[in-house]
Write a protein that holds these residues in place. Structure first.
Motif, PDB file in Angstrom:
ATOM      1  N   CYS A  54       3.483  -5.863   8.623  1.00  0.00           N
ATOM      2  CA  CYS A  54       2.821  -6.165   7.346  1.00  0.00           C
ATOM      3  C   CYS A  54       3.536  -5.456   6.195  1.00  0.00           C
ATOM      4  O   CYS A  54       3.704  -6.038   5.114  1.00  0.00           O
ATOM      5  CB  CYS A  54       1.354  -5.762   7.388  1.00  0.00           C
ATOM      6  N   ALA A  58       5.252  -7.166   2.975  1.00  0.00           N
ATOM      7  CA  ALA A  58       4.895  -6.743   1.615  1.00  0.00           C
ATOM      8  C   ALA A  58       6.152  -6.413   0.817  1.00  0.00           C
ATOM      9  O   ALA A  58       6.273  -6.782  -0.353  1.00  0.00           O
ATOM     10  CB  ALA A  58       3.944  -5.553   1.655  1.00  0.00           C
ATOM     11  N   PHE A  98       2.821  -3.091  -3.395  1.00  0.00           N
ATOM     12  CA  PHE A  98       3.144  -2.989  -1.977  1.00  0.00           C
ATOM     13  C   PHE A  98       1.884  -2.714  -1.157  1.00  0.00           C
ATOM     14  O   PHE A  98       1.629  -3.378  -0.146  1.00  0.00           O
ATOM     15  CB  PHE A  98       4.188  -1.882  -1.764  1.00  0.00           C
ATOM     16  N   ASP A 101      -0.414  -5.758  -1.156  1.00  0.00           N
ATOM     17  CA  ASP A 101       0.151  -6.840  -0.357  1.00  0.00           C
ATOM     18  C   ASP A 101       0.108  -6.535   1.135  1.00  0.00           C
ATOM     19  O   ASP A 101      -0.226  -7.408   1.942  1.00  0.00           O
ATOM     20  CB  ASP A 101       1.592  -7.138  -0.784  1.00  0.00           C
ATOM     21  N   ARG A 102       0.442  -5.317   1.524  1.00  0.00           N
ATOM     22  CA  ARG A 102       0.498  -5.027   2.964  1.00  0.00           C
ATOM     23  C   ARG A 102      -0.876  -5.066   3.613  1.00  0.00           C
ATOM     24  O   ARG A 102      -0.998  -5.257   4.812  1.00  0.00           O
ATOM     25  CB  ARG A 102       1.236  -3.729   3.250  1.00  0.00           C
ATOM     26  N   VAL A 107      -0.728 -11.624   4.115  1.00  0.00           N
ATOM     27  CA  VAL A 107       0.337 -10.948   4.861  1.00  0.00           C
ATOM     28  C   VAL A 107      -0.062 -10.811   6.327  1.00  0.00           C
ATOM     29  O   VAL A 107       0.747 -11.076   7.221  1.00  0.00           O
ATOM     30  CB  VAL A 107       0.673  -9.587   4.214  1.00  0.00           C
TER      31      VAL A 107
END
Length: 151
Positions: A54, A58, A98, A101-102, A107
């Motif tokens: 993930c 990201a 980041f 997103d992760r 994701v």
């Protein structure tokens, strides 16, 4: 996708797998080869593998997938969050983005899709390499050794 060329390597990998790291860097040295990395986190053996996949995705959303993957495979002894954040900083990425997103559903779904696709394709562990559509696993047979310049 990394590289250009007529030959295609689809590489199912786990960022905690030392054999994946070796293959990752060997494939990067092969001229005229397009490489696609697909995630196959083996959670039973590598508890951080899914989270690392993930994190790489990201980083990819900020254009740094391959640089981030190189850094993960290049230093598998430092894969916990403080080291991830240091990688993000070194790559000049937005840390807040980041982190969002992760942890995002999109994701996670991307990583799960790679895992599911791998299972459907007969992947049972890492590293697994599909070279021009043919599946290979360790120990590497002659066609893979030739590709890697080891025979």
């Amino acid at each position: 996708m990394r590289g250009e060329g007529q030959r295609l390597a689809i590489f199912y990998a786990d960022f905690e797998c030392p054999h994946c790291a070796s293959l990752h860097f060997a494939l990067a040295q092969v001229p005229d080869l397009r490489v696609v990395l697909r995630h196959f986190p083996v959670r039973a053996r590598h508890p951080r593998a899914f989270q690392l996949a993930c994190a790489a995705e990201a980083a990819g959303l900020q254009g740094a997938f391959w640089a981030f993957a190189d850094s993960l495979f290049g230093d598998q002894g430092r894969l916990d969050p403080p080291h991830l954040w240091a990688r993000v900083e070194r790559l000049g990425l937005d840390l807040d983005r980041f982190e969002r997103d992760r942890r995002s559903a999109a994701v996670r779904e991307r990583v799960e899709a790679d895992l599911t696709g791998g299972l459907r394709a007969g992947v049972a562990g890492t590293p697994t390499l599909f070279l021009d559509g043919q599946r290979y696993t360790r120990p590497w047979p002659e066609p893979v050794l030739r590709l890697l310049g080891q025979h």
